[in-house]
Design a protein around this motif. Structure first.
Motif, PDB file in Angstrom:
ATOM      1  N   ALA A   1     -34.029 -32.058 -29.697  1.00 35.50           N
ATOM      2  CA  ALA A   1     -33.501 -31.025 -30.588  1.00 35.50           C
ATOM      3  C   ALA A   1     -32.134 -30.554 -30.115  1.00 35.50           C
ATOM      4  CB  ALA A   1     -34.463 -29.850 -30.659  1.00 35.50           C
ATOM      5  N   ARG A   2     -31.221 -30.377 -31.057  1.00 35.34           N
ATOM      6  CA  ARG A   2     -29.872 -29.913 -30.741  1.00 35.34           C
ATOM      7  C   ARG A   2     -29.545 -28.575 -31.400  1.00 35.34           C
ATOM      8  NH1 ARG A   2     -30.361 -32.348 -26.837  1.00 35.34           N
ATOM      9  NH2 ARG A   2     -29.892 -34.524 -26.617  1.00 35.34           N
ATOM     10  N   GLY A   3     -30.559 -27.937 -31.950  1.00 38.43           N
ATOM     11  CA  GLY A   3     -30.357 -26.643 -32.581  1.00 38.43           C
ATOM     12  C   GLY A   3     -31.680 -26.112 -33.096  1.00 38.43           C
ATOM     13  N   PRO A   4     -31.643 -24.939 -33.711  1.00 36.66           N
ATOM     14  CA  PRO A   4     -32.886 -24.332 -34.173  1.00 36.66           C
ATOM     15  C   PRO A   4     -33.599 -25.149 -35.255  1.00 36.66           C
ATOM     16  CG  PRO A   4     -30.992 -22.925 -34.698  1.00 36.66           C
ATOM     17  CD  PRO A   4     -30.492 -24.070 -33.899  1.00 36.66           C
ATOM     18  N   TRP A   5     -32.844 -25.813 -36.131  1.00 32.38           N
ATOM     19  CA  TRP A   5     -33.491 -26.616 -37.170  1.00 32.38           C
ATOM     20  C   TRP A   5     -34.216 -27.815 -36.569  1.00 32.38           C
ATOM     21  CZ3 TRP A   5     -34.683 -25.219 -41.860  1.00 32.38           C
ATOM     22  CH2 TRP A   5     -33.971 -24.195 -42.460  1.00 32.38           C
ATOM     23  N   GLY A   6     -33.585 -28.478 -35.645  1.00 33.68           N
ATOM     24  CA  GLY A   6     -34.235 -29.617 -34.989  1.00 33.68           C
ATOM     25  C   GLY A   6     -35.471 -29.201 -34.213  1.00 33.68           C
ATOM     26  N   PHE A   7     -35.363 -28.057 -33.537  1.00 34.20           N
ATOM     27  CA  PHE A   7     -36.505 -27.561 -32.793  1.00 34.20           C
ATOM     28  C   PHE A   7     -37.630 -27.164 -33.743  1.00 34.20           C
ATOM     29  CE2 PHE A   7     -38.801 -24.804 -29.831  1.00 34.20           C
ATOM     30  CZ  PHE A   7     -38.762 -25.587 -28.691  1.00 34.20           C
ATOM     31  N   GLY A   8     -37.274 -26.543 -34.860  1.00 33.99           N
ATOM     32  CA  GLY A   8     -38.275 -26.154 -35.855  1.00 33.99           C
ATOM     33  C   GLY A   8     -38.978 -27.354 -36.463  1.00 33.99           C
ATOM     34  N   ILE A   9     -38.221 -28.413 -36.723  1.00 33.20           N
ATOM     35  CA  ILE A   9     -38.830 -29.636 -37.259  1.00 33.20           C
ATOM     36  C   ILE A   9     -39.785 -30.242 -36.235  1.00 33.20           C
ATOM     37  CG2 ILE A   9     -38.323 -32.021 -37.942  1.00 33.20           C
ATOM     38  CD1 ILE A   9     -35.766 -30.861 -39.295  1.00 33.20           C
ATOM     39  N   ALA A  10     -39.391 -30.264 -34.976  1.00 32.93           N
ATOM     40  CA  ALA A  10     -40.268 -30.784 -33.921  1.00 32.93           C
ATOM     41  C   ALA A  10     -41.536 -29.944 -33.815  1.00 32.93           C
ATOM     42  CB  ALA A  10     -39.535 -30.819 -32.585  1.00 32.93           C
ATOM     43  N   ARG A  11     -41.415 -28.631 -33.922  1.00 35.85           N
ATOM     44  CA  ARG A  11     -42.593 -27.750 -33.877  1.00 35.85           C
ATOM     45  C   ARG A  11     -43.497 -28.014 -35.067  1.00 35.85           C
ATOM     46  NH1 ARG A  11     -43.975 -26.291 -29.284  1.00 35.85           N
ATOM     47  NH2 ARG A  11     -45.237 -24.631 -30.134  1.00 35.85           N
ATOM     48  N   GLY A  12     -42.897 -28.203 -36.242  1.00 34.58           N
ATOM     49  CA  GLY A  12     -43.693 -28.496 -37.433  1.00 34.58           C
ATOM     50  C   GLY A  12     -44.459 -29.808 -37.306  1.00 34.58           C
ATOM     51  N   LEU A  13     -43.785 -30.836 -36.797  1.00 34.62           N
ATOM     52  CA  LEU A  13     -44.452 -32.122 -36.597  1.00 34.62           C
ATOM     53  C   LEU A  13     -45.577 -31.999 -35.571  1.00 34.62           C
ATOM     54  CD1 LEU A  13     -41.393 -34.557 -36.610  1.00 34.62           C
ATOM     55  CD2 LEU A  13     -43.169 -34.329 -38.366  1.00 34.62           C
TER      56      LEU A  13
END
Length: 95
Positions: free
Chosen positions: A6-18
């Motif tokens: 993750a390189r930002g909040p959106w990437g981290f959020g997508i990883a959390r969702g997955l």
């Protein structure tokens, strides 16, 4: 382990969702597997191992994750715990 990419909040959020999507069926799948593979008199003992595994993880994670993050960077907190799970899977599948 995708969290480390993750390189930002959106990437981290997508990883959390997955993670949430992929992790949520774990207990129902374990229960169904135990019901199909174990005789009735052994199911409670086997389910105890499933529950013990999650409790061991809950005890070990607060010790391991901060140490990994402080010594190797926050990404390694995710890589290390994910790698431990994959290693355990490699050992478990042949059993």
């Amino acid at each position: 382990m995708f969290h480390a990419l993750a390189r930002g909040p959106w990437g981290f959020g997508i990883a959390r969702g997955l993670l949430g999507i992929s992790e949520s069926p774990a207990y129902p799948a374990a229960t169904k597997t135990l019901a199909e593979w174990f005789p009735k008199r052994e199911r409670a003992f086997a389910m105890g191992f499933v529950n013990a595994g999650s409790n061991v993880g809950a005890v070990m994670a607060p010790l391991l994750v901060p140490w990994l993050a402080l010594n190797f960077g926050w990404q390694w907190a995710f890589i290390g715990t994910g790698a431990a799970g994959l290693f355990w899977l490699i050992l478990w599948i042949p059993m």
